[in-house]
Scaffold this active site. Structure first.
Site, PDB file in Angstrom:
ATOM      1  N   THR A  11      12.330 -34.523  21.182  1.00  0.00           N
ATOM      2  CA  THR A  11      12.584 -35.878  21.674  1.00  0.00           C
ATOM      3  C   THR A  11      13.860 -36.386  21.011  1.00  0.00           C
ATOM      4  O   THR A  11      13.870 -36.704  19.814  1.00  0.00           O
ATOM      5  CB  THR A  11      11.411 -36.811  21.365  1.00  0.00           C
TER       6      THR A  11
ATOM      7  N   LYS B 162      11.819 -39.317  28.693  1.00  0.00           N
ATOM      8  CA  LYS B 162      10.973 -39.305  27.494  1.00  0.00           C
ATOM      9  C   LYS B 162      11.253 -40.526  26.634  1.00  0.00           C
ATOM     10  O   LYS B 162      10.332 -41.113  26.042  1.00  0.00           O
ATOM     11  CB  LYS B 162      11.212 -38.018  26.695  1.00  0.00           C
TER      12      LYS B 162
ATOM     13  N   LYS C  31      11.471 -43.249  14.801  1.00  0.00           N
ATOM     14  CA  LYS C  31      12.705 -42.534  15.147  1.00  0.00           C
ATOM     15  C   LYS C  31      13.029 -42.677  16.635  1.00  0.00           C
ATOM     16  O   LYS C  31      14.173 -42.928  17.018  1.00  0.00           O
ATOM     17  CB  LYS C  31      12.558 -41.060  14.768  1.00  0.00           C
TER      18      LYS C  31
END
Length: 287
Positions: free
Chosen positions: A95, A170, A238
């Site tokens: 990701t 995503k 993150k």
């Protein structure tokens, strides 16, 4: 088929195991070698470096935590890209932000290789059970080539568009999950302050029109306060940070994204980094 797999954390180890169960030969690398132990016992070869994975394979999957980690294993001093034979395929399931994925696609193409950004929707249990959803950016022919491998790890393959579009979807997906989790945590905090139990609130809210399916999956964690990680809180922080970077690149304002990101940052600083991201509730409403 001999497949390289780099990154054997919560997700990668389970994805690699499903490829192994499907009969594929694996060459694996992980910064912490002991995480490869189960795979090696089942027949995988543990490479001493990413470049050794590149020497042995024409297809490499990466499942890593940050753009910096991806950059290091792909293009660092011991990176695998320079060792791959021509026209190899790199599938990055990490990701990361879309601009970074496009940067990696350009680097791969410049070296004569192909690239797919293929992050997944799903956490620990779907990874273990081969029920992930792949969100892919890249060429249709490359997806078709590895479709049996994706089917061994997931239940659906969605071709979103060109390079970077899988990463884009995503990012949007995780941004939404993070904000929903914060909103639900605050709803529970208000409800309990008004004298309702967490059980009553969850039963009512999660079975009503506002109950997102993924929240239902977090109900037991919230009620038991057992935040063992399915998707660690530090990685949600993150992802929200990378969404903020992308918003800056796109010159758009997303104020609620940044509010959620700061809550996760505070929860991380409070010692909850390694817990499931639903532990943001523990930070918002501690017992």
């Amino acid at each position: 088929m001999k497949i390289g797999f780099i990154g054997l954390g919560i997700m990668g180890s389970r994805m690699a195991a499903n490829l192994q169960k499907a009969g594929h030969e694996l060459v694996v690398f992980n910064r912490t070698p002991d995480k490869a132990e189960a795979l090696v016992k089942a027949g995988a070869v543990l490479a001493p470096s990413p470049e050794e994975v590149g020497r042995q394979c024409r297809l490499v999957f990466t499942m890593l935590s940050t753009p910096e980690a991806v950059l290091e294993v792909a293009l660092g001093q011991q990176g695998f890209l320079k060792e791959l034979p021509g026209h190899s395929l790199w599938v990055d399931c990490s990701t990361v932000n879309p601009s970074f994925s496009r940067q990696m696609a350009k680097a791969a193409l410049k070296m004569g290789h192909r690239f797919l950004d293929a992050p997944v929707s799903g956490s620990l249990a779907p990874a273990e059970n081969g029920q992930l959803v792949f969100l892919i950016g890249g060429e249709e022919n490359d997806i078709t080539e590895i479709r049996p491998l994706l089917d061994a790890m997931g239940k659906a393959v969605l071709h979103i568009g060109g390079h970077g579009q899988g990463a884009s979807m995503k990012m949007v997906n995780n941004m939404l999950f993070g904000q929903i989790m914060v909103a639900f945590a605050e709803a529970l905090k208000l409800g309990t302050s008004l004298g309702m139990t967490e059980e009553t609130l969850c039963q009512t809210l999660l079975n009503g029109p506002g109950g997102a399916p993924f929240l239902k999956g977090k109900e037991n964690k919230l009620l038991s306060r057992d935040f063992s990680p399915e998707f660690p809180l530090e990685w949600m922080h993150k992802d929200l940070h990378l969404a903020g970077v992308t918003a800056y690149e796109q010159e758009i304002a997303l104020p609620f994204l940044h509010a959620a990101k700061e809550l996760f940052a505070q929860a991380k600083q409070a010692g909850l980094a390694g817990e499931d991201f639903s532990a943001v509730y523990q930070f918002i409403n501690p017992k």
